[in-house]
Design an enzyme around this catalytic site. Structure first.
Site, PDB file in Angstrom:
ATOM      1  CG  ASP A  84      -1.999   0.965   1.262  1.00 13.05           C
ATOM      2  OD1 ASP A  84      -2.381   1.448   0.181  1.00 13.05           O
ATOM      3  OD2 ASP A  84      -2.516   1.266   2.365  1.00 13.05           O
ATOM      4  CG  ASN A 230      -7.361   0.943  -0.366  1.00 15.83           C
ATOM      5  OD1 ASN A 230      -7.752   0.081  -1.148  1.00 15.83           O
ATOM      6  ND2 ASN A 230      -6.213   1.575  -0.502  1.00 15.83           N
TER       7      ASN A 230
HETATM    8 ZN   LIG Z   1      -4.444   5.106   0.846  1.00 16.57          ZN
END
Ligand SMILES: [Zn+2]
Length: 286
Positions: A84, A230
């Site tokens: 990420d 997310n």
């Molecule tokens: Zn992010």
């Protein structure tokens, strides 16, 4: 199976649902996301942030833990292990070498040409190895693991198009008003812009900062081509609140097993993840 995000997200994009990225923090967190995905017959993306790389002792340790946990738990739904907000070309390559099946290169703080060039190099390396790549344009406000942005800058549609056409990236995080961490006010997403960009690029969009976006807006984002959402802050918060409650209720003399504390905190996190999977429409897809 540990897979890249490519097929998983394209299928979600075509069938109008989204796959959740749930960030991991430790061994028990990995087990929780994996078990919840299997129970729900849902694909899932395990997100690994910069802070987690250090906390869990590096890419290789994380990759080995995830792979072994998947074997142990006999996971038979598609799982991606994804870096990420990768901050450099080198960190993306290191993740891939260690066995990650997907990476994000976040060059959103760089001038566009530089972001484009590095994303291109990451894609060239990744695709040869069956690894997917997420790119970012615009600025997502808020803070996550020390990455702080004070305000939102919307992604530019022409830059989005150029990024996708030139680099063949698998999915794109086009910043359109979402925020990392907790929102101060109700999130306002640029749906008009989202629809426009989605029609231009025709690949899955990614929504960062899922915590604090209302259900209705999440569904709207999915209908406009968002196929990856997310979710991190709400899960971390949920764990802390549950553990706080546990200590307050029982009194410290009753608590003597750290494993039980960690796992008790994760029970409501698993419920939250299931809730998200149902909302995103990713359950019973595999
Ligand atoms: Zn992010």
């Amino acid at each position: 199976m540990l897979v890249s995000m490519n097929a998983m997200l394209n299928r979600a994009y075509q069938q109008h649902y989204a796959v959740g990225q749930f960030n991991i923090n430790n061994l028990e967190w990995v087990a929780t996301v994996l078990k919840t995905a299997k129970q729900n017959r849902s694909p899932a993306i395990l997100g690994v942030s910069g802070g987690t790389i250090k906390h869990m002792l590096g890419f290789k340790t994380i990759s080995d833990i995830v792979k072994n946990a998947m074997d142990y738990l006999d996971i038979d739904v598609p799982i991606a292990l994804h870096l990420d907000h990768g901050q450099s070309y080198e960190s993306c390559i290191d993740a891939i070498k260690a066995g990650f099946s997907s990476v994000m290169f976040d060059g959103s703080h760089l001038p566009f040409d530089e972001n484009l060039a590095i994303t291109q190099r990451v894609v060239d390396y990744a695709h040869k190895r069956g690894v997917s790549v997420e790119a970012e344009l615009g600025t997502i406000a808020g803070s996550e693991d020390g990455i702080v942005n004070s305000h939102v800058i919307y992604a530019d549609p022409q830059q989005c198009l150029q990024m996708v056409q030139q680099t063949q990236v698998d999915c794109l995080a086009a910043a359109l008003g979402s925020t990392h961490g907790l929102y101060k006010d109700k999130a306002k997403l640029g749906f008009k812009e989202m629809e426009h960009i989605s029609h231009l690029i025709n690949i899955p969009l990614v929504l960062h900062g899922g915590t604090g976006i209302c259900d209705e807006d999440m569904l709207k984002a999915i209908s406009f081509g968002t196929a990856k959402i997310n979710v991190n802050t709400e899960n971390m918060y949920t764990w802390c609140v549950e553990v706080e409650r546990l200590f307050a209720e029982k009194g410290e003399h009753d608590i003597n097993d750290p494993r039980k504390v960690i796992n008790q905190g994760l029970k409501p996190v698993a419920d939250k993840i299931s809730e998200r999977m149902r909302l995103f429409g990713s359950v019973n897809r595999y």
